[in-house]
Enzyme design. Sequence first.
Site, mmCIF file in Angstrom:
data_model
loop_
_atom_site.group_PDB
_atom_site.id
_atom_site.type_symbol
_atom_site.label_atom_id
_atom_site.label_comp_id
_atom_site.label_asym_id
_atom_site.label_seq_id
_atom_site.Cartn_x
_atom_site.Cartn_y
_atom_site.Cartn_z
ATOM 1 N N SER A 238 0.887 -1.110 -0.044
ATOM 2 C CA SER A 238 -0.056 -0.047 -0.097
ATOM 3 C C SER A 238 0.771 1.358 -0.258
ATOM 4 O O SER A 238 1.762 1.554 -1.004
ATOM 5 C CB SER A 238 -1.049 -0.097 1.168
ATOM 6 O OG SER A 238 -2.049 0.802 0.954
ATOM 7 N N ASP B 257 -9.980 -4.367 -5.460
ATOM 8 C CA ASP B 257 -9.354 -3.631 -4.208
ATOM 9 C C ASP B 257 -10.258 -2.304 -4.322
ATOM 10 O O ASP B 257 -9.858 -1.410 -5.112
ATOM 11 C CB ASP B 257 -7.827 -3.281 -4.428
ATOM 12 C CG ASP B 257 -7.227 -2.789 -3.098
ATOM 13 O OD1 ASP B 257 -7.819 -1.905 -2.461
ATOM 14 O OD2 ASP B 257 -5.808 -2.955 -3.084
ATOM 15 N N HIS C 229 -7.565 -5.528 -0.558
ATOM 16 C CA HIS C 229 -6.391 -4.836 -0.233
ATOM 17 C C HIS C 229 -5.650 -5.536 0.646
ATOM 18 O O HIS C 229 -5.909 -5.891 1.968
ATOM 19 C CB HIS C 229 -7.123 -3.438 0.429
ATOM 20 C CG HIS C 229 -5.742 -2.447 0.640
ATOM 21 N ND1 HIS C 229 -5.173 -1.881 -0.571
ATOM 22 C CD2 HIS C 229 -5.121 -1.864 1.610
ATOM 23 C CE1 HIS C 229 -4.272 -0.862 -0.198
ATOM 24 N NE2 HIS C 229 -4.382 -1.066 0.944
#
Length: 329
Positions: free
Chosen positions: A144, A270, A299
């Site tokens: 991320s 996601d 995610h």
Amino acid sequence: MPIIISKYKAKGPFKSGHFSTIYSAKLRPIPRLKQIRKRLELEDGDFIDVDWSYHVSEIKPSKKLVILLHGLEGNAQRSYIKGQGSILNKNGWDVASMNHRGCSGEENRLYLSYHSGRTEDLAEFITHIITTYKYDEISLVGYSLGGNVLLKYLGERDELPKQLKSGVAISTPLHLRGALEQLIKRENFVYSQTFINDLRRKYKRKMSNFPESMNPEELKKIGTLLDFDHLYTAKAHGFKDAYDYYEKSSSIHVLENIKVPVLILNAENDSFLSPESYPFQLIKKLDNVFLEVPRHGGHVGFHETNGIYYSERRVIEFLSDFTSEIAEN
């Protein structure tokens, strides 16, 4: 490079992006991993804490190292870091899991902190590793926010250390404004509220140390991630406003400059990612960047079993393609 056709097949409830995201973040049993914490004093007077784990032991290190970078308001004890670290150790790598400033359980010393595009701490840590240890090969794996930091680090520098061989960016927002616009949608309310609550608490803790820059009146104005980036991130790190921060910190702008093999693994479902984080046409023109877009995974939620995730296995496969078989000491 060619777009990689993913072999990941989610099962049952893990076909849901939200289920896989929440299960992986909150419900997955945290993998066992022995970590040794070391503090790096930074040149600007601040520090970062790094949690190390080893293929054999600290006194008998491997010749190859992976640096792991966690996501927004995460840390090196998150299940995705420990899961990846454990698998890497079992396959011959030492691991340095870097906590971003203020994320190791102790507040950092300076008014500034970390953000999605700040690569200076990673660069200083890599220099420290090269000058202090004897690793022949170093790879980077980021999740991320950490994935964006990784890609930006690789793409914004004309020269990289010769020891740096490859990288993997997982569930990475390549376009930060697009990610912000996704997170403020109603379907992502739980995630955005979790992040903003964590960030407000961090702001409040730092406030007493920096009364000239932070105050209760400003804290009251922080109700969204955009507010936080306007009132803290941009101001603390020299940007005009949040939108200037998003534009200048997005890794999408530097992908074409990356000189080592990198895999971007972003799930199609996601909910954190905008269309700009799936740059199929751009990737086809690049020499060193691979893009894999599984249909499922949410995610950072590429569940296969609690013991190993697809993303963890793909990291091993990809890094193995671009590192040597190095004999240990």
